[in-house]
Design a protein around this motif. Structure first.
Motif, short mmCIF file in Angstrom:
data_model
loop_
_atom_site.label_atom_id
_atom_site.label_comp_id
_atom_site.label_asym_id
_atom_site.label_seq_id
_atom_site.Cartn_x
_atom_site.Cartn_y
_atom_site.Cartn_z
N GLY A 33 0.81 -1.22 0.00
CA GLY A 33 0.00 0.00 0.00
C GLY A 33 0.84 1.26 0.00
N GLY A 34 0.61 2.08 -1.02
CA GLY A 34 1.35 3.34 -1.14
C GLY A 34 0.48 4.54 -0.86
N PRO A 36 -0.46 7.47 2.33
CA PRO A 36 0.46 8.26 3.15
C PRO A 36 1.21 7.43 4.19
CG PRO A 36 -1.86 8.85 3.58
CD PRO A 36 -1.84 7.96 2.37
N ALA A 67 -7.86 13.33 3.13
CA ALA A 67 -7.40 14.04 4.34
C ALA A 67 -6.81 15.40 3.96
CB ALA A 67 -6.34 13.22 5.05
N HIS A 68 -6.87 16.33 4.90
CA HIS A 68 -6.27 17.64 4.64
C HIS A 68 -5.72 18.28 5.90
CE1 HIS A 68 -10.11 19.32 6.10
NE2 HIS A 68 -10.61 18.25 5.51
N GLN A 141 -4.33 15.52 1.00
CA GLN A 141 -3.65 14.24 0.86
C GLN A 141 -3.17 14.00 -0.58
OE1 GLN A 141 -5.94 11.21 2.80
NE2 GLN A 141 -4.91 9.53 1.77
N ALA A 211 -0.25 -1.71 4.85
CA ALA A 211 -0.72 -0.31 4.90
C ALA A 211 -1.67 -0.16 3.73
CB ALA A 211 0.47 0.63 4.81
N ASP A 212 -2.55 -1.16 3.58
CA ASP A 212 -3.38 -1.22 2.38
C ASP A 212 -4.78 -0.67 2.61
OD1 ASP A 212 -3.75 -3.43 4.04
OD2 ASP A 212 -4.20 -4.82 2.43
N GLN A 282 -19.28 17.08 0.51
CA GLN A 282 -19.63 15.80 1.13
C GLN A 282 -21.12 15.82 1.40
OE1 GLN A 282 -17.45 13.51 1.41
NE2 GLN A 282 -15.45 14.36 1.94
N ALA A 343 -0.96 -1.39 9.78
CA ALA A 343 -0.69 0.02 10.11
C ALA A 343 -1.67 0.91 9.36
CB ALA A 343 0.74 0.39 9.73
N GLY A 355 -9.88 14.88 12.07
CA GLY A 355 -8.69 14.60 11.24
C GLY A 355 -7.69 13.69 11.91
N PHE A 356 -8.15 12.56 12.43
CA PHE A 356 -7.21 11.67 13.12
C PHE A 356 -6.73 10.50 12.27
CE2 PHE A 356 -8.47 13.80 17.02
CZ PHE A 356 -7.25 13.85 17.67
N MET A 358 -5.35 9.82 9.01
CA MET A 358 -4.01 9.79 8.42
C MET A 358 -2.96 10.10 9.50
SD MET A 358 -2.56 12.09 5.31
CE MET A 358 -2.49 13.62 6.21
N ASN A 359 -3.27 11.04 10.38
CA ASN A 359 -2.31 11.40 11.42
C ASN A 359 -1.96 10.21 12.30
OD1 ASN A 359 -1.85 14.32 11.05
ND2 ASN A 359 -4.05 14.45 11.29
C1 FAD Z 1 -13.47 12.55 3.47
C2 FAD Z 1 -12.28 12.19 4.29
C3 FAD Z 1 -11.58 13.19 4.95
C4 FAD Z 1 -10.48 12.86 5.73
N1 FAD Z 1 -9.81 13.85 6.39
C5 FAD Z 1 -8.74 13.53 7.16
C6 FAD Z 1 -7.96 14.56 7.77
O1 FAD Z 1 -8.24 15.76 7.62
N2 FAD Z 1 -6.88 14.19 8.51
C7 FAD Z 1 -6.55 12.87 8.67
O2 FAD Z 1 -5.57 12.59 9.38
N3 FAD Z 1 -7.24 11.89 8.07
C8 FAD Z 1 -8.32 12.18 7.30
N4 FAD Z 1 -8.98 11.20 6.63
C9 FAD Z 1 -8.52 9.81 6.72
C10 FAD Z 1 -7.35 9.53 5.76
O3 FAD Z 1 -7.72 9.84 4.44
C11 FAD Z 1 -6.95 8.07 5.87
O4 FAD Z 1 -6.78 7.79 7.24
C12 FAD Z 1 -5.64 7.80 5.12
O5 FAD Z 1 -5.84 7.79 3.75
C13 FAD Z 1 -5.10 6.42 5.52
O6 FAD Z 1 -3.89 6.23 4.88
P1 FAD Z 1 -3.37 4.76 4.61
O7 FAD Z 1 -2.05 4.94 3.93
O8 FAD Z 1 -3.47 3.94 5.83
O9 FAD Z 1 -4.44 4.13 3.60
P2 FAD Z 1 -4.86 4.60 2.15
O10 FAD Z 1 -4.67 6.04 1.95
O11 FAD Z 1 -6.21 4.04 1.92
O12 FAD Z 1 -3.82 3.85 1.20
C14 FAD Z 1 -3.85 2.46 1.03
C15 FAD Z 1 -3.21 2.13 -0.31
O13 FAD Z 1 -3.08 0.73 -0.42
C16 FAD Z 1 -3.32 0.36 -1.77
N5 FAD Z 1 -3.65 -1.06 -1.78
C17 FAD Z 1 -4.77 -1.65 -1.28
N6 FAD Z 1 -4.70 -2.99 -1.43
C18 FAD Z 1 -3.52 -3.25 -2.04
C19 FAD Z 1 -2.89 -4.47 -2.47
N7 FAD Z 1 -3.45 -5.67 -2.29
N8 FAD Z 1 -1.69 -4.39 -3.08
C20 FAD Z 1 -1.08 -3.17 -3.27
N9 FAD Z 1 -1.64 -2.00 -2.89
C21 FAD Z 1 -2.84 -2.05 -2.27
C22 FAD Z 1 -4.45 1.28 -2.19
O14 FAD Z 1 -4.51 1.41 -3.59
C23 FAD Z 1 -4.09 2.57 -1.49
O15 FAD Z 1 -3.34 3.43 -2.32
C24 FAD Z 1 -10.08 11.51 5.84
C25 FAD Z 1 -10.79 10.51 5.15
C26 FAD Z 1 -11.88 10.84 4.38
C27 FAD Z 1 -12.62 9.75 3.65
#
Ligand code: FAD
Length: 692
Positions: A33-34, A36, A67-68, A141, A211-212, A282, A343, A355-356, A358-359
């Motif tokens: 997973g790529g 953040p 996220a922002h 994000q 981190a998917d 939204q 993770a 906004g918790f 991604m953080n």
């Molecule tokens: C509307 C909205 C607003 C938000 N605002 C905030 C904010 O202001 N602050 C904040 O902290 N958080 C916010 N969040 C939450 C935040 O967006 C997520 O917590 C964050 O994206 C999580 O990051 P991550 O890397 O764990 O997962 P993701 O960002 O979901 O990344 C996972 C990656 O894994 C890849 N993947 C999945 N399966 C596989 C596989 N089998 N093989 C290879 N790759 C794979 C996916 O393509 C994806 O790119 C918000 C969420 C939403 C929906």
């Protein structure tokens, strides 16, 4: 312009999907997973010299904003990654564009209230440079990801499989992890180009980090369940660009969030960047009566214009449904041997309120990186990794609860206006369970819309006028909620900066007095084990290593490329004797200890000779720093007695402290504490004497 350039960089970087032959067959760490979290972990590991392979199933980075809000703690982590924090600060919109939330019936309609989240209720929540060396940020994000990727390359991660060097970390886009097998001593992952069955690569690793994301396939394949509240709300997110809206808001009402309660629709408009005219609307989403295809460009344009009551340009970029959950995985270490590690959203998914998401995920990566590096370098036993779960899971649970609480606070405004969201949910569930199987979808949709439009009429201007006593009572209720700070909050200083590990890679300390300080919502610096080392502005006096000219915070003493603990002492005879023990221990320990003497300007005269000869004897072996302002770090952290010494982990968290004056048993005490933190001496239940 700038954004177009960022994206161009990324599409250039990831222009081709590499052949499976380019992927190494054996690697210490695979990251699936790529997002953040995955990319941040790749950076942190690379800096610590750990080779990892990150696979991301998308072929290009996503354009849809999510996220922002980046909190203080994440910015502190980013700040030390080759200027990532300052880059975000430079690229984000100006503070005045995002410090406020507005509640209204339309943008040119009735404004119910405006909340400033930097100065809520007379407080000051822009902490830099007093409590933190940086500030919170508003940066989307989808703009952060290209910068993270760029930063990964600076940290030595390769994006180009052709020129991949042996032992170099890499990011492979367009590859998905299809299956994994984990055993006591390894994990075997099957990777293949996304959507292709023609070729595959079997990769063996020591640890695999999932981190998917929220729908984590790895989590599901390991049979790990989520605990908490499922499907709190379904929403549709419409990403659009509008220059006119941007201009209108900058001139009249700049802000980050606009809660619009309008008879035609109810929505939250998120201004991702007012300079670029980039927004997301939204809106509640009711499948199966609605589906994402119903949100055509013209439908979205119509709804957004109605919502805002403004004749504006609306260029719809993308539409994405999403479901809000409040859940935490039952465990973070899975499989035999706990070699599959969850993770970020794979481990917890919360409402975005506060906004918790991604953080918390980025902070998971920060907790995990040094532990993986220590275990893979045989500097700590594998049991150290168990503390990742012991420490991070309670934080995920606490942040889930806080996000739910904040989400409920957000709902208090529509409820006060007579738009009860739980009623809308009940109506939807009733339709699904009654006429859902009988009436055609289009008719169900009309029924639903008919019922909801009756509800939304509560906020029509004919109703919300000064002659209507019910409406006036509702408006004053809304104002009261906003004034009392009981609506959706943006900042949680205590949870952001004072989250505390109570068990794990540390020697816990019971201290009632400090626990009660900790329970406050405001940030109060503490130096108890488990919390992050409090920031203070400092200057290096002696013993700075290359790059120490950049040291301006106590947190800068912990370098992201060095796998070492800090041992912090005050400049007194007792402190320096402890420091000497630490220097001695460092010679025999596989884990380096860096001694930092925190001098204050008022060194005790009686000890001047001792201090002078100690410094001469140990010149070059320690770092000496002094407060840059007239501040006393020990007092700042509430430490009242002299002589306290502090052991700090590579992730800035305090592992142990002692308030005892140095004595004959001090070396042994320090050695036991250090071993216990790393898990070399698991049976030892060392409890530290509390410090007041
Ligand atoms: C509307 C909205 C607003 C938000 N605002 C905030 C904010 O202001 N602050 C904040 O902290 N958080 C916010 N969040 C939450 C935040 O967006 C997520 O917590 C964050 O994206 C999580 O990051 P991550 O890397 O764990 O997962 P993701 O960002 O979901 O990344 C996972 C990656 O894994 C890849 N993947 C999945 N399966 C596989 C596989 N089998 N093989 C290879 N790759 C794979 C996916 O393509 C994806 O790119 C918000 C969420 C939403 C929906």
């Amino acid at each position: 312009m700038r954004r177009a350039r960022d994206l161009a960089v990324c599409s250039r970087i990831f222009s081709t999907i590499p052949s499976v032959d380019a992927i190494p067959s054996e690697i210490p760490v695979v990251i699936v997973g790529g997002g953040p979290v995955g990319i941040t972990l790749s950076i942190l590991l690379s800096k610590l010299g750990v080779q990892s392979l990150l696979v991301e199933k998308r072929c290009k980075l996503p354009d849809h904003p999510q996220a922002h809000f980046i909190n203080n703690r994440t910015m502190e982590i980013f700040r030390r990654l080759d200027g990532l924090g300052s880059k975000i600060e430079a690229l984000q919109p100006p503070l005045d564009h995002w410090r406020r939330f507005t509640y209204c019936t339309a943008l040119d309609g009735l404004v119910l209230g405006v909340v400033d989240h930097i100065h809520p209720k007379g407080k000051h929540y822009f902490f830099a440079f007093f409590f933190v060396p940086t500030n919170v940020a508003h940066f989307s994000q989808h703009r952060l990801l290209p910068i993270l990727v760029e930063n990964a390359t600076k940290s030595g991660v390769s994006l180009d499989p052709i020129s991949l060097q042996p032992n170099q970390s890499s990011i492979f886009m367009g590859y998905q992890c299809d299956s994994i097998r984990s055993s006591l001593d390894k994990v075997v992952a099957t990777l293949r180009p996304t959507g292709s069955t023609a070729s595959e690569k079997i990769v063996t690793c020591q640890y695999l980090v999932a981190a998917d994301g929220a729908g984590s396939g790895v989590r599901k394949s390991m049979g790990v369940t989520l605990q908490g509240q499922h499907n709190l709300q379904q929403l549709i997110s419409v990403h659009f660009i509008s220059e006119k809206l941007s201009k209108y808001l900058v001139d009249n009402r700049p802000g980050m969030l606009f809660f619009v309660f309008n008879p035609s629709a109810i929505a939250v408009i998120v201004a991702h960047d007012l300079r670029l005219g980039e927004f997301v609307a939204q809106m509640p989403f009711y499948p199966p009566q609605q589906n994402a295809d119903d949100f055509t460009e013209s439908e979205c344009q119509k709804t957004i214009r109605q919502l805002l009551s403004l004749d504006i340009d609306v260029e719809v970029k993308s539409v994405k449904p999403w479901v809000m959950h409040a859940e935490v995985a039952e465990k973070c270490l899975c499989g035999e041997g706990g070699r599959v590690i969850l993770a970020g959203d794979a481990a917890h998914r919360f409402p975005p309120a506060g906004g918790f998401g991604m953080n918390t995920g980025i902070q998971d990566a920060h907790n995990l990186a040094w532990k993986l590096a220590a275990v893979l370098n045989s500097m700590a036993p594998p049991t150290l990794l168990e503390t990742y779960e012991t420490e991070r899971r309670p934080i995920a649970e606490a942040n889930t609860a806080l996000s739910v609480e904040n989400f409920k606070a957000a709902m208090s405004i529509p409820s006060a206006l007579g738009l009860d969201p739980s009623y809308a949910r009940m109506v939807h569930e009733t339709i699904n369970s009654t006429v859902g199987s009988i009436l055609p979808k289009s008719l169900q949709s009309q029924v639903l819309d008919g019922i909801f439009s009756v509800g939304r009429a509560q906020v029509a201007s004919v109703f919300l006028n000064r002659y209507n006593p019910v409406a006036q009572a509702r408006i004053s209720h809304v104002k009261k909620i906003l004034e009392q700070g009981k609506s959706l909050q943006l900042q949680f200083p205590a949870e952001d900066l004072l989250f505390r590990y109570t068990n794990g890679a540390l020697v816990p300390e019971d201290n009632v007095e400090e626990s009660s300080r900790e329970r406050q919502r405001e940030y109060v610096p503490l130096s108890v084990p488990g919390v992050r080392l409090p920031h203070m502005k400092i200057k290096v006096l002696h013993g700075g290593s290359p790059g120490s000219e950049d040291i301006s915070s106590t947190l800068d003493l912990i370098h992201p490329s060095r796998l070492e603990f800090l041992f912090l002492v005050e400049c007194s005879a007792s402190g320096l004797n402890w420091a000497e023990d630490a220097l001695q221990l460092s010679k025999s320990s596989p884990f380096p200890l860096r001694v930092v003497v925190l001098s204050d300007q008022t060194a005790r005269d009686a000890e001047a000779d001792f201090v002078g000869s100690w410094k001469e004897r140990n010149a070059g072996a320690y770092t000496e720093v002094v407060a840059a302002d007239k501040c006393n770090w020990w007092e700042l952290c509430g430490v009242s007695q002299p002589g306290i010494v502090i052991l700090v982990r590579p992730d800035d968290h305090i592992a142990w402290r002692s308030s005892k004056q140095h004595g004959s048993k001090s070396f042994e005490e320090l050695r036991l504490a250090f071993d216990s933190v790393l898990g070399w001496n698991e049976k030892l239940q060392l409890k530290s004497a509390g410090c007041k």
